[in-house]
Scaffold this motif. Structure first.
Motif, PDB file in Angstrom:
ATOM      1  N   ASN A  51      -6.346  -5.874  -2.324  1.00  0.00           N
ATOM      2  CA  ASN A  51      -7.474  -5.282  -1.616  1.00  0.00           C
ATOM      3  C   ASN A  51      -7.115  -5.107  -0.145  1.00  0.00           C
ATOM      4  O   ASN A  51      -6.215  -5.779   0.372  1.00  0.00           O
ATOM      5  N   THR A  85      -4.959   9.749  -1.113  1.00  0.00           N
ATOM      6  CA  THR A  85      -5.392   8.448  -1.624  1.00  0.00           C
ATOM      7  C   THR A  85      -4.571   7.328  -1.011  1.00  0.00           C
ATOM      8  O   THR A  85      -3.340   7.403  -0.958  1.00  0.00           O
ATOM      9  N   PHE A  97       0.827  -1.206   0.000  1.00  0.00           N
ATOM     10  CA  PHE A  97       0.000   0.000   0.000  1.00  0.00           C
ATOM     11  C   PHE A  97       0.861   1.256   0.000  1.00  0.00           C
ATOM     12  O   PHE A  97       1.960   1.270   0.538  1.00  0.00           O
ATOM     13  N   THR A 139     -10.038   7.506  -1.581  1.00  0.00           N
ATOM     14  CA  THR A 139      -9.625   8.908  -1.695  1.00  0.00           C
ATOM     15  C   THR A 139     -10.553   9.775  -0.854  1.00  0.00           C
ATOM     16  O   THR A 139     -11.775   9.640  -0.929  1.00  0.00           O
ATOM     17  N   GLY A 152     -10.769  -1.229  -4.199  1.00  0.00           N
ATOM     18  CA  GLY A 152     -10.088  -0.216  -4.992  1.00  0.00           C
ATOM     19  C   GLY A 152      -9.454   0.813  -4.092  1.00  0.00           C
ATOM     20  O   GLY A 152      -9.362   0.616  -2.873  1.00  0.00           O
ATOM     21  N   ASP A 153      -8.991   1.890  -4.668  1.00  0.00           N
ATOM     22  CA  ASP A 153      -8.357   2.951  -3.900  1.00  0.00           C
ATOM     23  C   ASP A 153      -9.387   3.670  -3.023  1.00  0.00           C
ATOM     24  O   ASP A 153     -10.579   3.658  -3.310  1.00  0.00           O
ATOM     25  N   SER A 182      -1.703  -2.767  -4.214  1.00  0.00           N
ATOM     26  CA  SER A 182      -1.677  -3.797  -5.245  1.00  0.00           C
ATOM     27  C   SER A 182      -2.565  -4.976  -4.850  1.00  0.00           C
ATOM     28  O   SER A 182      -2.763  -5.900  -5.633  1.00  0.00           O
ATOM     29  N   GLN A 226      -3.775   3.565  -1.840  1.00  0.00           N
ATOM     30  CA  GLN A 226      -3.917   2.615  -2.940  1.00  0.00           C
ATOM     31  C   GLN A 226      -3.019   1.421  -2.684  1.00  0.00           C
ATOM     32  O   GLN A 226      -2.017   1.523  -1.962  1.00  0.00           O
TER      33      GLN A 226
END
Length: 196
Positions: free
Chosen positions: A79, A73, A55, A133, A130-131, A77, A75
């Motif tokens: 979940n 954000t 992350f 934000t 997903g990301d 690679s 994010q």
């Protein structure tokens, strides 16, 4: 009566020690450690992962002014199942500023007496696919440079503590000042021409 009270206290501790499907508790605010324990053994705390983090925490701006806004954000690679996010000034443990634009599966955590919306966490144990934000708004008073910190769990047993964003620099100006200067500078030039 004492036996019933003891059972209720123990049940409460089990909920605290198992992990937080409903988000990070205020007790996690300072060190940002979730307090997860080994499933089936409440006396064995789980340590943060020593593997490289999948992350990252990224920011939309490199500097900010008073009242300025920054998109932050998380994010990865893979979940993730949960997170805790804060902004801190250099050398400080208390979060600053205010988060907004939270999705329905996020909520605030009271980590600061001054800024009640300065920390964000998840609200359930459903994984994020997903990301994430959110928008952070700086205080309207002068503060120091800020770094965003996130603790992120890929699942109950694997988590990374205090992942850092790039530091964003406090510019020393209110976001209103540039707009005000655009109005005042021509007026000053005109006055200077007539008075000079």
């Amino acid at each position: 009566m004492e036996t019933i009270r003891l059972v209720l206290v123990l049940v409460g501790f089990i909920g605290v020690c198992q992990g937080y499907g409903s988000g990070a508790p205020p007790v996690a605010c300072e060190d940002m450690t979730p307090g997860h324990v080994l499933n089936g053994n409440d006396s064995i705390p789980l340590s943060p992962s020593d593997e490289p983090s999948p992350f990252t925490v990224t920011v939309s701006e490199v500097e900010f002014g008073q009242g300025g806004q920054v998109e932050v954000t998380i994010q990865g690679s893979v979940n993730f199942a949960g997170f805790l996010l804060q902004a801190r000034q250099d050398g400080e443990d208390e979060p600053v500023g205010t988060f907004s634009d939270l999705a329905s599966d996020m909520k605030f955590v009271e980590c600061s007496a001054t800024y009640t919306e300065a920390a964000v966490t998840h609200t359930n144990s459903n994984p994020f696919d997903g990301d994430v934000t959110v928008t952070w708004t700086a205080p309207s008073t002068q503060i120091a440079d800020v770094t965003f910190y996130a603790t992120v769990a890929s699942d109950h047993d694997n988590y990374w503590v205090m992942l850092e964003s790039e530091k964003i620099i406090y510019s020393g100006f209110s976001v209103l000042y540039p707009k005000l200067c655009m109005v005042l500078l021509p007026m000053v030039a005109i006055l200077n021409r007539f008075l000079g």
